[in-house]
Design a protein around this motif. Structure first.
Motif, mmCIF file in Angstrom:
data_model
loop_
_atom_site.group_PDB
_atom_site.id
_atom_site.type_symbol
_atom_site.label_atom_id
_atom_site.label_comp_id
_atom_site.label_asym_id
_atom_site.label_seq_id
_atom_site.Cartn_x
_atom_site.Cartn_y
_atom_site.Cartn_z
ATOM 1 N N GLN A 1 0.820 -1.206 0.000
ATOM 2 C CA GLN A 1 0.000 0.000 0.000
ATOM 3 C C GLN A 1 0.861 1.266 0.000
ATOM 4 O O GLN A 1 0.559 2.233 -0.707
ATOM 5 N N VAL A 2 1.936 1.233 0.797
ATOM 6 C CA VAL A 2 2.838 2.392 0.834
ATOM 7 C C VAL A 2 3.509 2.580 -0.521
ATOM 8 O O VAL A 2 3.630 3.700 -1.039
ATOM 9 N N LEU A 3 3.944 1.471 -1.129
ATOM 10 C CA LEU A 3 4.569 1.552 -2.452
ATOM 11 C C LEU A 3 3.587 2.061 -3.504
ATOM 12 O O LEU A 3 3.952 2.836 -4.391
ATOM 13 N N ALA A 4 2.331 1.622 -3.393
ATOM 14 C CA ALA A 4 1.315 2.085 -4.338
ATOM 15 C C ALA A 4 1.112 3.590 -4.203
ATOM 16 O O ALA A 4 0.949 4.306 -5.209
ATOM 17 N N GLY A 5 1.124 4.091 -2.972
ATOM 18 C CA GLY A 5 1.000 5.532 -2.770
ATOM 19 C C GLY A 5 2.165 6.296 -3.375
ATOM 20 O O GLY A 5 1.983 7.334 -4.011
ATOM 21 N N ALA A 6 3.376 5.772 -3.185
ATOM 22 C CA ALA A 6 4.552 6.415 -3.774
ATOM 23 C C ALA A 6 4.472 6.391 -5.303
ATOM 24 O O ALA A 6 4.833 7.366 -5.977
ATOM 25 N N ARG A 7 3.982 5.282 -5.836
ATOM 26 C CA ARG A 7 3.856 5.164 -7.301
ATOM 27 C C ARG A 7 2.846 6.186 -7.835
ATOM 28 O O ARG A 7 3.080 6.822 -8.870
ATOM 29 N N ARG A 8 1.725 6.361 -7.137
ATOM 30 C CA ARG A 8 0.720 7.316 -7.586
ATOM 31 C C ARG A 8 1.279 8.736 -7.626
ATOM 32 O O ARG A 8 1.027 9.488 -8.576
ATOM 33 N N THR A 9 2.010 9.105 -6.604
ATOM 34 C CA THR A 9 2.551 10.468 -6.574
ATOM 35 C C THR A 9 3.589 10.670 -7.678
ATOM 36 O O THR A 9 3.661 11.749 -8.286
ATOM 37 N N ARG A 10 4.367 9.653 -7.970
ATOM 38 C CA ARG A 10 5.367 9.794 -9.033
ATOM 39 C C ARG A 10 4.719 9.835 -10.410
ATOM 40 O O ARG A 10 5.182 10.551 -11.306
ATOM 41 N N LEU A 11 3.666 9.071 -10.591
ATOM 42 C CA LEU A 11 2.944 9.127 -11.861
ATOM 43 C C LEU A 11 2.299 10.500 -12.051
ATOM 44 O O LEU A 11 2.196 10.990 -13.182
ATOM 45 N N THR B 1 3.510 13.466 -10.980
ATOM 46 C CA THR B 1 4.540 14.396 -11.451
ATOM 47 C C THR B 1 4.975 14.063 -12.874
ATOM 48 O O THR B 1 5.283 14.961 -13.665
ATOM 49 N N LEU B 2 4.985 12.774 -13.223
ATOM 50 C CA LEU B 2 5.319 12.390 -14.590
ATOM 51 C C LEU B 2 4.272 12.909 -15.572
ATOM 52 O O LEU B 2 4.610 13.384 -16.672
ATOM 53 N N PHE B 3 2.991 12.843 -15.212
ATOM 54 C CA PHE B 3 1.927 13.362 -16.064
ATOM 55 C C PHE B 3 2.116 14.862 -16.310
ATOM 56 O O PHE B 3 1.957 15.346 -17.447
ATOM 57 N N LEU B 4 2.453 15.601 -15.249
ATOM 58 C CA LEU B 4 2.662 17.034 -15.419
ATOM 59 C C LEU B 4 3.783 17.309 -16.414
ATOM 60 O O LEU B 4 3.674 18.218 -17.258
ATOM 61 N N ARG B 5 4.858 16.538 -16.343
ATOM 62 C CA ARG B 5 5.974 16.744 -17.265
ATOM 63 C C ARG B 5 5.601 16.384 -18.707
ATOM 64 O O ARG B 5 6.018 17.054 -19.648
#
Length: 576
Positions: A233-243, A245-249
């Motif tokens: 669950q923690v990894l999934a949360g980290a993945r969501r936040t990184r995706l 920022t990737l979308f913004l770029r």
């Protein structure tokens, strides 16, 4: 646990300006060199425009073209040399500023009150001290010089286009408006997204720290799948936040790339129309197009670093958030005397019932007090309050009339030192490990402190005090590591020492020798010993007996044995 604060935008700006003011001479030199380099870079397209006009008007001789080409070459070389000099100054500025960031972070962490530091999430503190510090340091070292150079170049290029023709300058600015719109869209979302990514990184660091520390417990209790699910669950949360920022770029960068072409095309179209009407020369149109094509280089540098600036800006906000935490000593009177007073103290760990219930105790200067009682009685908790590690829920714990938990770390260490079974030996030399407690101590002082605690093995080390401990260096067993911790106490020389099973890892003979040595060295010092070895209580001036979070008995060993109460029962059990 408490959540560490995050600085607002105004706080980050103030901190950044303070860093710039701290090295303003380097910043001024960097900006000045960049400005001259930008002017030199603008001369090339202007001279090339003259060549085009000369050719178009059939007045271009070989001598004229060679002379103008030589001017272009000299201007280019000047721009390169000045730009590289400015970048060298910028990198040195960045390294010095990064060092200030790291030192400031360390100073703030060390200035935290022990009671607060114990409740700060270790993963969050670690993430801020590693990933966030590195992100800010990298940006200051690399991004700031390059962005300043690029900004100077971009401004001068636009000024040059306006100088050639105001109409073409206006067309260029309108063509660049797409970049402004895309940048505004990105900036409105980027800070929140990167702060969320940083928080998710801290949560992930916390999860990894907990997994490593509690691995044996998880395995013993069969909690592997439950912990694994939580980690997922923690990894999934980290993945969501990184995706995110990737979308913004992925939206921002293509929009900017398209916007680069629009000003050049617009200037060629409008400039061509003006040329056909005789309002501009062909060389002026060519120079303007070259300027705007040249503008893509500094703008590209700025916008590429913009993403890094958003990420490091979020990291900077997390670092500056520590400034909002209270310092250990808000100011006021200093301790007067060495008397320790505990008045009506109650304490509870988060979400639990009180483990200390109305404790009253006075520890006289110079006495040796033993804290004894069954497991879970509250001895170690009281020791932490006496040492200022924790703050009582109600009541007061003072030394010299000042609350212990409010003393700054340097003053606290001169007042009270807590030594527990937990100790740390740094992967450094033995000398460096010992001088943590007394930076000015001589080698003779260090050897004397080691001799006091019975660390005879230190004289047999291959490089003496210069021997590196731990890691690939000299391996210490638990007893030797604990002797180093005790030697630090001798060197620190506080007026009160709290020993919480401090000699538990030593064999009985060595432990008794170390305790006798400490007692001799700490003559006229206050010693509070928390131990299950009742021989320590037998040697103490007074014995305080804890039971179920209360102080139930207080007196000398002989008086308490004669009283036939809790202590007498413990003493009989100890002797079989």
């Amino acid at each position: 646990m408490i959540r560490l604060p995050i600085a607002d935008r105004a706080g980050v700006r103030r901190a950044a300006l303070d860093l710039i003011r701290a090295d303003k001479r380097a910043v001024v030199a960097m900006v000045a060199l960049n400005a001259v380099a930008a002017v030199a870079g603008l001369t090339g397209p202007w001279l090339l425009g003259h060549i085009v006009d000369a050719v178009a008007e059939n007045r271009a001789s070989v001598h004229l073209v060679d002379r103008l080409a030589l001017g272009i070459l000299l201007c280019t070389l000047t721009q390169i040399l000045l730009g590289r000099s400015a970048m060298a100054i910028g990198y040195r500025f960045g390294e010095r500023t990064a060092a200030r960031i790291r030192e400031s972070y360390l100073d703030r962490v060390l200035a935290l009150p022990p009671a607060l530091a114990e409740r700060v999430p270790a993963g969050d503190l670690t993430a801020r001290g590693t990933a966030d510090v590195n992100a800010v340091a990298t940006t200051l070292r690399d991004a700031v010089p390059e962005v300043l150079i690029a900004a100077a170049q971009a401004v001068f290029v636009l000024v040059a286009v306006f100088f050639l023709d105001p109409v073409l300058g206006g067309v260029a600015v309108l063509g660049l408006s797409g970049i402004a719109v895309a940048t505004r869209w990105y900036l409105r979302r980027a800070r929140t997204a990167y702060l969320d990514e940083g928080a998710a990184g801290s949560a992930l660091a916390d999860e990894l720290t907990a997994a490593v520390a509690g691995a044996r417990t998880v395995e013993a209790l069969g909690l592997l799948e439950r912990r694994a699910e939580h980690a997922r669950q923690v990894l999934a949360g980290a993945r969501r936040t990184r995706l995110r920022t990737l979308f913004l770029r992925t939206v921002f960068y293509p929009s900017v790339d398209v916007s680069y072409v629009i000003p050049v095309v617009s200037v060629l179209l409008i400039g061509g129309a003006l040329y056909t009407h005789g309002l501009l020369t062909l060389g002026e149109v060519a120079a303007a197009a070259l300027y705007l094509r040249q503008l893509a280089v500094p703008l590209d540098a700025i916008l590429i670093w913009l993403e890094q600036l958003q990420s490091s800006g979020a990291s900077f906000a997390r670092l500056e958030g520590l400034a909002a935490l209270p310092t250990a000593f808000p100011g006021g009177k200093l301790p007067v005397g060495d008397r320790i007073e505990v008045h009506d103290v109650r304490y509870a760990y988060a979400g639990a019932a009180d483990v200390l219930r109305g404790v009253d105790l006075t520890v006289r200067p110079g006495e040796r007090l033993a804290l004894v009682g069954p497991s879970g009685a509250g001895k170690s908790t009281l020791g932490r309050l006496l040492a200022g590690v924790d703050r009582p829920r109600t009541g007061t714990v003072t030394t010299g009339g000042v609350p212990v938990a409010e003393l700054p770390p340097d003053l606290l260490r001169r007042q009270v030192v807590l030594v527990t079974q937990e100790h740390h030996v740094f992967r450094e030399t033995l000398r460096a490990n010992l001088t943590l407690a007394a930076p000015d101590a001589t080698d003779e002082d260090l050897h004397a402190a080691l001799a006091v605690v019975g660390a005879d093995w230190a004289r047999e080390l291959p490089d003496g005090l210069g021997t590196v401990l731990g890691g690939a260096g000299y391996a210490l067993d638990g007893a030797a590591a604990q002797q180093i911790a005790l030697a630090r106490v001798v060197l620190a020389d506080p007026h009160t020492v709290i020993l919480d099973e401090a000699t538990a890892l030593l064999d009985p003979a060595t432990a008794r020798a170390a305790e006798r040595a400490l007692a001799a060295v700490l003559h006229s010092r206050t010693v509070i010993a928390i131990a299950h070895r009742l021989q320590t209580a037998h040697d103490a001036d007074r014995v305080a007996v804890m039971e179920a979070g209360r102080l139930v008995e207080l007196g000398t060993h002989d008086d308490l044995v004669a009283a036939g109460g809790t202590y007498a029962a413990l003493w009989r059990t100890w002797h079989g």
